[in-house]
Design an enzyme around this catalytic site. Structure first.
Site, PDB file in Angstrom:
ATOM      1  N   ILE A   7       0.745  -1.201  -0.084  1.00 30.05           N
ATOM      2  CA  ILE A   7       0.076   0.122   0.104  1.00 30.05           C
ATOM      3  C   ILE A   7       0.947   1.341   0.095  1.00 30.05           C
ATOM      4  O   ILE A   7       0.357   2.386   0.050  1.00 30.05           O
ATOM      5  CB  ILE A   7      -1.018  -0.032   1.093  1.00 30.05           C
ATOM      6  CG1 ILE A   7      -0.264   0.166   2.314  1.00 30.05           C
ATOM      7  CG2 ILE A   7      -1.857  -1.019   1.394  1.00 30.05           C
ATOM      8  CD1 ILE A   7      -1.125   0.742   3.598  1.00 30.05           C
ATOM      9  N   CYS A  13      -3.017  -1.559  -5.430  1.00 32.80           N
ATOM     10  CA  CYS A  13      -3.948  -1.180  -4.124  1.00 32.80           C
ATOM     11  C   CYS A  13      -4.592   0.230  -4.276  1.00 32.80           C
ATOM     12  O   CYS A  13      -5.962   0.056  -4.063  1.00 32.80           O
ATOM     13  CB  CYS A  13      -2.931  -1.540  -3.034  1.00 32.80           C
ATOM     14  SG  CYS A  13      -2.266  -3.021  -2.708  1.00 32.80           S
ATOM     15  N   ARG A  68       9.303  -7.698  -1.554  1.00 32.98           N
ATOM     16  CA  ARG A  68       9.605  -9.066  -2.274  1.00 32.98           C
ATOM     17  C   ARG A  68       9.197  -9.035  -3.763  1.00 32.98           C
ATOM     18  O   ARG A  68       9.341 -10.032  -4.612  1.00 32.98           O
ATOM     19  CB  ARG A  68       8.612 -10.181  -1.683  1.00 32.98           C
ATOM     20  CG  ARG A  68       9.150 -10.656  -0.599  1.00 32.98           C
ATOM     21  CD  ARG A  68       8.366 -11.804   0.381  1.00 32.98           C
ATOM     22  NE  ARG A  68       9.015 -12.289   1.490  1.00 32.98           N
ATOM     23  CZ  ARG A  68       8.846 -11.788   2.763  1.00 32.98           C
ATOM     24  NH1 ARG A  68       8.018 -10.766   2.923  1.00 32.98           N
ATOM     25  NH2 ARG A  68       9.415 -12.169   3.689  1.00 32.98           N
ATOM     26  N   CYS A 102      20.873   1.353  29.710  1.00 32.02           N
ATOM     27  CA  CYS A 102      20.010   2.454  29.916  1.00 32.02           C
ATOM     28  C   CYS A 102      18.380   2.062  29.573  1.00 32.02           C
ATOM     29  O   CYS A 102      17.369   2.610  30.159  1.00 32.02           O
ATOM     30  CB  CYS A 102      20.252   3.717  30.039  1.00 32.02           C
ATOM     31  SG  CYS A 102      20.212   4.279  28.370  1.00 32.02           S
ATOM     32  N   PRO A 133       9.869   1.143  -1.671  1.00 29.23           N
ATOM     33  CA  PRO A 133       9.703  -0.130  -2.158  1.00 29.23           C
ATOM     34  C   PRO A 133       9.084  -1.178  -1.241  1.00 29.23           C
ATOM     35  O   PRO A 133       9.299  -0.967  -0.049  1.00 29.23           O
ATOM     36  CB  PRO A 133      11.263  -0.390  -2.544  1.00 29.23           C
ATOM     37  CG  PRO A 133      11.935   0.422  -1.588  1.00 29.23           C
ATOM     38  CD  PRO A 133      11.022   1.555  -1.334  1.00 29.23           C
ATOM     39  N   ASP A 134       8.514  -2.225  -1.950  1.00 29.91           N
ATOM     40  CA  ASP A 134       7.807  -3.254  -0.921  1.00 29.91           C
ATOM     41  C   ASP A 134       9.136  -4.440  -0.768  1.00 29.91           C
ATOM     42  O   ASP A 134      10.398  -4.200  -1.172  1.00 29.91           O
ATOM     43  CB  ASP A 134       6.907  -3.902  -1.604  1.00 29.91           C
ATOM     44  CG  ASP A 134       7.201  -4.702  -2.948  1.00 29.91           C
ATOM     45  OD1 ASP A 134       8.282  -4.833  -3.120  1.00 29.91           O
ATOM     46  OD2 ASP A 134       6.151  -5.237  -3.491  1.00 29.91           O
ATOM     47  N   ASP A 149       6.584   2.356   8.259  1.00 30.50           N
ATOM     48  CA  ASP A 149       6.892   4.008   7.642  1.00 30.50           C
ATOM     49  C   ASP A 149       5.871   5.163   8.143  1.00 30.50           C
ATOM     50  O   ASP A 149       6.005   6.161   7.632  1.00 30.50           O
ATOM     51  CB  ASP A 149       6.562   3.993   5.983  1.00 30.50           C
ATOM     52  CG  ASP A 149       5.241   3.229   5.745  1.00 30.50           C
ATOM     53  OD1 ASP A 149       4.174   3.525   6.455  1.00 30.50           O
ATOM     54  OD2 ASP A 149       5.086   2.660   4.585  1.00 30.50           O
ATOM     55  N   HIS A 169       4.662  -4.682  13.229  1.00 30.31           N
ATOM     56  CA  HIS A 169       6.199  -4.929  13.272  1.00 30.31           C
ATOM     57  C   HIS A 169       6.854  -3.679  13.671  1.00 30.31           C
ATOM     58  O   HIS A 169       7.999  -3.399  13.220  1.00 30.31           O
ATOM     59  CB  HIS A 169       6.495  -5.169  11.655  1.00 30.31           C
ATOM     60  CG  HIS A 169       5.977  -6.352  11.250  1.00 30.31           C
ATOM     61  ND1 HIS A 169       6.131  -7.032   9.990  1.00 30.31           N
ATOM     62  CD2 HIS A 169       5.492  -7.660  11.890  1.00 30.31           C
ATOM     63  CE1 HIS A 169       5.488  -8.341   9.656  1.00 30.31           C
ATOM     64  NE2 HIS A 169       5.420  -8.537  10.919  1.00 30.31           N
TER      65      HIS A 169
END
Length: 495
Positions: A94, A363, A104, A206, A101-102, A177, A194
């Site tokens: 998306i 998308c 894969r 610390c 860039p994605d 992102d 993630h």
């Protein structure tokens, strides 16, 4: 008893023994299968890995809530007000139209373009062990991908529109992102599965938290961010391979997915666990819409071959599986997931499909098409154009502010330089004044000496005085001028 009868009875006896042995083997195999099924169910329930379907054989399939299993059917389902708790699962796909860039896609994906970092394997750049030993490649890549350089896409604003209309239960995103935040989706409406660049923590003793802006400044100065307190590396709060999921992830899964009445999946290959298995956490009647360039999520979830989880499960359930190299594999890991009770994934092409719809293509185009079917097209367009204009105006304002800052810094430097020059000039003027004072004093001394000599000459008897000529006077004058000149030169040397 005849020999023939004896042989016949012996044969019958052997046959009976063989039959008994076969029966015993079948019984043993049946018991073993029953025990395995019992263990599978117990294991799956204990770990909460699946939603058990306690249905009898021959039970009718779950109710179909869609009028038709198409995108149009999904749109009508939403328009009719039959869903109020939509969950959206999103991946890197998306954000590609934003310039990110994605992972894969062949040729353009991130993993295909990491050769310049000399990694042992492409995924190493996101492995926590490798990062701790060599953080430079990650931060070099982070500079290229850092939030703040990109604008949200139509997909992000479609999610925002769902939220504004009170239809979004949660957006579970694999992306780091932060474009969902930029688009205006609230933190409470998101689960960043993630992690995120939004915050960072020291990996040293610390464990101090740092802001995105602090880390960004270091990264853009080509520095590895290090904690001023303990010198530990400061890592953005994104989840690397080998790290635990965010604390919010599993409680949100348990709370949200049983309530979900429409699942929308966008821009993900559904290859990374446990995110990939989320498609099977929704109720059996819940429709599932995939907006993606290709079909995915079909078949059972997948574990990364050779990972700790795979080795553990393989040893417990199917010990004959051989060790293989790391990588994503559709087989023979699938049987493991099946035994654990994970659902079968999406069933787009099954004749029994009653809820899974795939819209294949870009998308952003998929979100536009769905918005048009929902009657939201103009609203979505207006939202995107307005927000993009706002972001562009902010970028221009930031540029102007930065441009003003540079001359201001230059003026400050010039002012500092001017002060230094002024101090130097003052020092020079002072030296000149001292030199003039020395010269004047020397002239006075010479004049006094000449006056004294004149008086002495007048007191001496003429007979004793050697005759003087104009030459002597000239020589005296010349000597006096030379003395003045030497004094003046000495004073000038102090300038």
């Amino acid at each position: 008893m005849s020999e023939a009868e004896g042989d016949s009875k012996a044969s019958e006896s052997e046959s009976a023994a063989a039959t008994g042995e076969s029966s015993a083997q079948e019984q043993g195999a049946g018991e073993e299968a029953e025990q395995m099924e019992h263990l599978r169910r117990l294991f799956a329930r204990t770990l909460g890995l699946s939603q058990e379907r306690e249905t009898e054989e021959g039970t009718a399939r779950p109710q179909q809530v869609l009028d038709e299993v198409t995108v149009e059917g999904i749109a009508k389902y939403i328009r009719d007000g039959k869903c109020k708790n939509i969950i959206v699962l999103t991946g890197a796909g998306i954000s590609t139209s934003a310039g990110i860039p994605d992972f894969r896609s062949p040729g353009t994906g991130l993993y295909d373009n990491l050769q310049k970092y000399n990694l042992p394997n492409p995924q190493a750049i996101f492995e926590i062990g490798f990062f701790k030993e060599n953080p430079e490649p990650f931060f070099a890549l982070a500079k290229e991908l850092y939030p703040g350089k990109f604008k949200p896409t139509w997909c992000h604003y479609f999610i925002k529109l769902l939220s504004d209309k009170g239809l979004l239960l949660r957006n579970f995103t694999q992306n780091i992102d932060t474009l969902e935040r930029v688009a205006g989706v609230s933190a409470g409406a998101m689960v960043e599965a993630h992690g995120t660049f939004y915050t960072a923590h020291c990996l040293g003793e610390c464990r101090k938290e740092y802001t995105q802006e602090w880390v960004k400044e270091k990264v853009f100065n080509d520095e590895v961010p290090r904690c001023p307190d303990c010198d530990g590396v400061v890592k953005p709060d994104i989840v690397f391979f080998g790290e635990a999921m965010p604390a919010k992830f599993f409680p949100s899964v348990l709370a949200d997915f049983p309530r979900c009445d429409l699942l929308i999946v966008m821009g993900t290959s559904l290859q990374v666990q446990p995110f990939a298995s989320l498609v099977d956490r929704v109720p059996e009647t819940c429709p599932r819409l995939l907006i993606n360039r290709e079909k995915c999520g079909q078949g059972y979830g997948k574990l990364r071959y050779g990972s700790f989880a795979h080795r553990l499960l393989a040893a417990m359930i199917k010990p004959e599986l051989p060790d293989v190299e790391l990588g994503i594999s559709p087989s023979p890991v699938d049987p493991i997931m099946r035994m654990l009770g994970f659902g079968g994934g999406m069933e787009f092409d099954s004749e029994n499909n009653y809820r899974d719809v795939a819209w294949l293509g870009d998308c952003d185009d998929g979100c536009k098409a769905l918005a048009e079917l929902l009657g939201w097209k103009e609203e979505l367009e207006e939202l995107v154009h307005r927000e993009h204009a706002r972001i562009e105006a902010q970028i221009e304002e930031d540029k102007k502010t930065a441009a003003k800052r540079v001359p201001a810094e230059g003026q400050a430097a010039a002012a500092a330089g001017g002060c230094a020059e002024g101090a130097s000039a003052a020092s020079t003027d002072s030296s000149r004044q001292e030199s003039s004072a020395v010269t004047a004093d020397s002239c006075q001394k010479v004049a006094a000496t000449a006056e004294t000599t004149k008086e002495q000459k007048q007191d001496i008897p003429q007979a004793d005085v050697a005759p003087t000529s104009d030459t002597d006077g000239a020589e005296t004058k010349s000597s006096g001028e030379k003395g003045d000149q030497e004094t003046s030169e000495k004073g000038s040397s102090n300038l």
